[in-house]
Write a protein that holds these residues in place. Structure first.
Motif: not given
Length: 349
Positions: A201-209, A266-274
């Protein structure tokens, strides 16, 4: 004598060049570590639409095709026997883990999509795979963080690169982990061997060290990470987005029955529904969705299309599980991720 000496030097140069290439290849070879089975495994991944929709992105991105954004000219060479991960800063006790320590802890396995903040609308800096690792909260609990004043995890890799992650997001119950495995095997060197952080749910530059070796509990007021110093956002949730994989931009398509297809996330936002597609500025048409692998994973989609001769503009937009529709407002990746609707032009002839 001159000719003989020249020949000897030439042969020596070839031999030294070959030895140098072999030595470089040996030193930079991938190290494979046997991973224990996950105590909390992910369910079997459903068959994706790529089995029947040519040109669409694979449901699971092959490791060889997984995107990379490197911050150095050469990859770090990390000896797994000497590697450690230390948690320090505003904690009750400083703790250090070896790779064996991590592998002895209960491992989770999750299907998660990673995205780079530098990804333009419709861009390629995104990939989806199965990660295996230790829950981040399991490690933080060993150090003790209750009652501390920290609001960020300042991660440091083996070469000193720093990345900051909001502490409240990393510990809010999502499947944040220190990953040791990718697609069923230990991490490749280019993706952070022997361990990296993964926070869905977060972009890599703040989450994926990648190549992580230290996590310091601190505050944004006290310490700045590499990207923070360059005025990028500190809290960067991944934005709803979608991409057309087929047909390609500026492609020439045969007239008649074909498909428009791609992926949305749409990670961690309920996923994609449409997912909806628009042709030549007409009404939005609902696309057919592929299987789901959870809210933190992208979703494939496609729309059957009868292509008529001429030039056509195709557009796509997605809606998440909360009912939020992908915005048409254009924004560049800086400072917190791009937005907008992807539109491509194709020719039917």
């Amino acid at each position: 004598g001159v000719l003989v000496a020249g020949g000897v030097l030439a042969v020596g140069a070839v031999a030294m060049g070959g030895a140098g290439r072999w030595l470089t290849s040996y030193r930079t070879r991938s190290v494979v570590v046997d991973l224990p089975a996950a105590a909390d495994p992910a369910p079997a991944l459903p068959a994706g639409l790529d089995q029947r929709v040519p040109g669409i992105s694979p449901f699971r991105t092959p490791v060889s095709d997984f995107y990379r954004v490197d911050t150095r000219l050469t990859l770090p060479l990390v000896d797994p026997d000497n590697w450690t991960l230390t948690i320090d800063g505003d904690v009750e006790r400083e703790v250090t883990f070896t790779l064996d320590d991590l592998l002895a802890m209960p491992l989770i396995e999750r299907d998660i999509t990673l995205t780079c903040v530098s990804n333009e609308v419709g861009g390629k800096y995104i990939g989806s795979t199965r990660w295996r690792g230790v829950r981040l909260t399991d490690l933080l609990d060993r150090a003790g963080i209750d009652g501390t004043g920290a609001d960020q995890i300042l991660s440091t890799d083996v070469d000193g690169m720093t990345i900051s992650t909001p502490l409240d997001v990393a510990t809010d119950g999502r499947d944040a982990m220190i990953a040791v495995g990718m697609d069923g095997r230990s991490l490749p060197r280019e993706h952070g061997f022997p361990a990296r952080m993964v926070v869905p749910g977060l972009y890599g530059f703040v989450s994926a060290c990648k190549w992580i070796t230290r996590m310091t509990l601190t505050t944004y007021a006290e310490q700045d990470a590499y990207w923070t110093q360059r005025d990028w956002a500190t809290d960067a949730p991944i934005k709803i987005s979608s991409r057309i994989d087929t047909p390609k931009p500026l492609a020439t398509v045969d007239p008649g029955r074909t498909v428009i297809g791609g992926v949305a996330w749409a990670q961690h936002q309920g996923g994609i529904t449409k997912v909806e597609v628009r042709v030549d500025g007409g009404p939005w048409q609902p696309a057919r969705l592929g299987p789901t692998a959870g809210n933190d994973y992208w979703r494939q989609w496609y729309l059957p299309w009868t292509a008529e001769k001429g030039q056509h503009t195709l557009a796509v937009r997605a809606t998440d599980g909360d009912g939020d529709v992908q915005t048409a407002a254009r924004a560049t990746p800086f400072p917190s991720g791009s937005t907008g609707i992807q539109e491509i032009v194709v020719t039917v002839s």
